[in-house]
Design a protein around this motif. Sequence first.
Motif, short mmCIF file in Angstrom:
data_model
loop_
_atom_site.label_atom_id
_atom_site.label_comp_id
_atom_site.label_asym_id
_atom_site.label_seq_id
_atom_site.Cartn_x
_atom_site.Cartn_y
_atom_site.Cartn_z
N THR A 186 38.40 -96.10 108.86
CA THR A 186 39.54 -95.40 109.42
C THR A 186 40.79 -95.74 108.64
N ASP A 187 41.46 -94.71 108.14
CA ASP A 187 42.65 -94.90 107.34
C ASP A 187 43.86 -94.43 108.14
N PHE A 188 44.79 -95.34 108.39
CA PHE A 188 45.99 -95.01 109.16
C PHE A 188 47.25 -94.99 108.30
N THR A 189 47.08 -95.08 106.98
CA THR A 189 48.23 -95.33 106.12
C THR A 189 49.20 -94.16 106.01
N ASP A 190 48.82 -92.99 106.48
CA ASP A 190 49.76 -91.87 106.45
C ASP A 190 50.44 -91.65 107.80
N LEU A 191 50.18 -92.54 108.75
CA LEU A 191 50.79 -92.40 110.07
C LEU A 191 52.16 -93.08 110.12
N LYS A 192 53.01 -92.55 110.99
CA LYS A 192 54.33 -93.14 111.23
C LYS A 192 54.48 -93.43 112.72
#
Length: 240
Positions: free
Chosen positions: A4-10
């Motif tokens: 799970t990649d959350f790196t584009d979330l703000k």
Amino acid sequence: MAGTDFTDLKAVYVNCTLKPSPEVSHTQGLMDESIAIMRAQGVDVDVIRAVDHDIRPGVYPDMREAVPGGGQDADDWPALAERVLAADILVLGTPLWLGDKSSIATRVIERLYGMSGALNDRGQYLYYGRAAGVIVTGNEDGVKHVAMNVLYSLQHLGYVIPPNADAGWIGAIGPGPSYLDEGSGGPETDFTQRNVTFMTWNLMHAARWLKDSGGFPAGGNSRAGWDAGERFDHPNPEYR
């Protein structure tokens, strides 16, 4: 978490403490636990201490324009609203006063409500496609009461509330140590650690699903469509 990649979330955390900076905020202390988890997963986190800003009372997007010729002379909310709307996740933090959320939290929710009539590009209410949670601290009863109130308010505006979307800590009822005070036991409390961890991960998961879907699913929930006469299979009362 693997896969799970959350790196584009703000995410935006709005601390509704009554204490202006640089005073120590115990609410911020617990919020920082959640923020640390998000940042460890690459989420871009913005933090607002609402009391540091001139947020005028009212339910208009910009209180300077609330009444033609009679608006407020200043209002920081429009600039803060841009930061809120730039985020996939909103976490509202508040201390307890008289068993309820702070007056600052009430004002923030009122100003969020002031923008609820606006629509997104799907014709849905503006906050659709975003996830929200709440963090509460204090040394008196009221954590669950405040969580119910805040989470209801945020879902009513259009935010998605995932499971276990609240976390809180209270010390002994009455005068006593607050969350960050030496010997309070707050940061070491397993119950609070678990709740803030589950809340944070569930917010990230919900925001991930929503972002990957391009927002909250469209279908039967377009205010623009309703205003244009669509009824999305609602029974016609004339044929009952």
